[in-house]
Structure formats: structure tokens, C-alpha cells
Design a protein around this motif. Structure first.
Motif, PDB file in Angstrom:
ATOM      1  N   PRO A  40       5.838  -2.060   4.246  1.00 35.36           N
ATOM      2  CA  PRO A  40       5.395  -0.683   4.011  1.00 35.36           C
ATOM      3  C   PRO A  40       4.433  -0.505   2.835  1.00 35.36           C
ATOM      4  O   PRO A  40       3.657   0.437   2.812  1.00 35.36           O
ATOM      5  N   SER A  41       4.449  -1.412   1.881  1.00 34.32           N
ATOM      6  CA  SER A  41       3.600  -1.264   0.697  1.00 34.32           C
ATOM      7  C   SER A  41       2.139  -1.639   0.945  1.00 34.32           C
ATOM      8  O   SER A  41       1.292  -1.410   0.090  1.00 34.32           O
ATOM      9  N   LEU A  42       1.830  -2.201   2.120  1.00 35.47           N
ATOM     10  CA  LEU A  42       0.466  -2.665   2.382  1.00 35.47           C
ATOM     11  C   LEU A  42      -0.258  -1.780   3.382  1.00 35.47           C
ATOM     12  O   LEU A  42       0.349  -1.239   4.302  1.00 35.47           O
ATOM     13  N   ASP A  43      -1.579  -1.704   3.203  1.00 39.39           N
ATOM     14  CA  ASP A  43      -2.422  -0.993   4.155  1.00 39.39           C
ATOM     15  C   ASP A  43      -3.816  -1.607   4.099  1.00 39.39           C
ATOM     16  O   ASP A  43      -4.278  -2.024   3.033  1.00 39.39           O
ATOM     17  N   GLY A  44      -4.466  -1.707   5.247  1.00 36.59           N
ATOM     18  CA  GLY A  44      -5.821  -2.241   5.321  1.00 36.59           C
ATOM     19  C   GLY A  44      -5.837  -3.758   5.415  1.00 36.59           C
ATOM     20  O   GLY A  44      -4.795  -4.404   5.558  1.00 36.59           O
ATOM     21  N   PRO A  45      -7.024  -4.359   5.324  1.00 41.20           N
ATOM     22  CA  PRO A  45      -7.132  -5.825   5.384  1.00 41.20           C
ATOM     23  C   PRO A  45      -6.425  -6.462   4.187  1.00 41.20           C
ATOM     24  O   PRO A  45      -6.546  -5.976   3.066  1.00 41.20           O
TER      25      PRO A  45
END
Length: 125
Positions: A40-45
Motif C-alpha cells: 500500500p505504501s507504493l505508487d507508480g513505477p
């Protein structure tokens, strides 16, 4: 340094590492067209460092998160079984204690899963 490398160079230099360029969409982690799981803490490349011992290997399952591939190579290194899995154009290295390894061999279709809490997102360069 081993558990949380500061860069791709350090991840490749200190021990074996699977360095994967993935996409995160609202935490869902995809590698190519396959879903590895959720962070959940990550987004995008993102670029993830995943140590070979953090992957778990099992016979391919019809559903569920993980990377599907084919065992291309195995070798016994003392008490450790090293397995190379071809996932698309990428070779992923997985290791485990040989006496705990599933009964799989080169040519078998498998599912790689990982405890994503143990995965490290490398800083963007």
C-alpha cells in the motif's frame, strides 16, 4: 546494507538480489502482466530488490498473486538449493534449504511468491 540497499548498485554488489522494475497502482504491484502482491505504501513505477531467499516456490496455481514461470535451472550448493525461474524475459533466482524445498525440477511450471514486507523499494535515481 544487505537488507535495505541504498541503490541498485549496492543491491547488485552485496549478495544476490533480484532487481525488478515494477508498477504500483494503489499498492497493487505488477511485474509485466502479473500481480506480485500488494504494498500500500507504493505508487507508480518502482524498482524492487528481492533477495532470493525471500521468494517461495510452489507448483503453479490457477489463481492468486505471484509470478508464474518455468524452472530453467537448479543446483545444490551444500544445504541450499538454488533455483532459476524464467518469468517472461527475466530470470529470477530463488533459494531455500534443500531439505525444505518442494519436489520440483527444470521444466516445471511454478508460482513465485514473496513476503512483500521483506522487499525493498530502491530509491529513485
Amino acid at each position: 546494507i544487505y537488507a535495505k540497499p541504498a541503490s541498485r548498485y549496492v543491491a547488485d554488489f552485496i549478495g544476490s538480489n533480484n532487481v525488478l522494475d515494477v508498477k504500483a497502482d494503489k499498492g497493487a504491484i505488477t511485474f509485466g502482466d502479473q500481480t506480485l502482491g500488494s504494498l500500500p505504501s507504493l505508487d507508480g513505477p518502482q524498482t524492487l530488490a528481492i533477495r532470493p531467499e525471500q521468494f517461495r516456490l510452489q507448483p503453479v496455481q490457477p489463481t492468486g498473486a505471484g509470478l508464474r514461470g518455468e524452472i530453467s535451472f537448479q543446483r545444490l550448493l551444500g544445504a541450499i538449493l538454488e533455483t532459476e525461474v524464467q518469468v517472461g524475459d527475466t530470470k529470477i533466482l530463488q533459494t531455500c534449504f534443500a531439505d525444505a524445498a518442494p519436489d520440483l525440477k527444470p521444466g516445471d511450471q511454478v508460482l513465485l511468491t514473496a513476503d512483500l514486507d521483506q522487499v525493498w523499494a530502491l530509491p529513485k535515481q
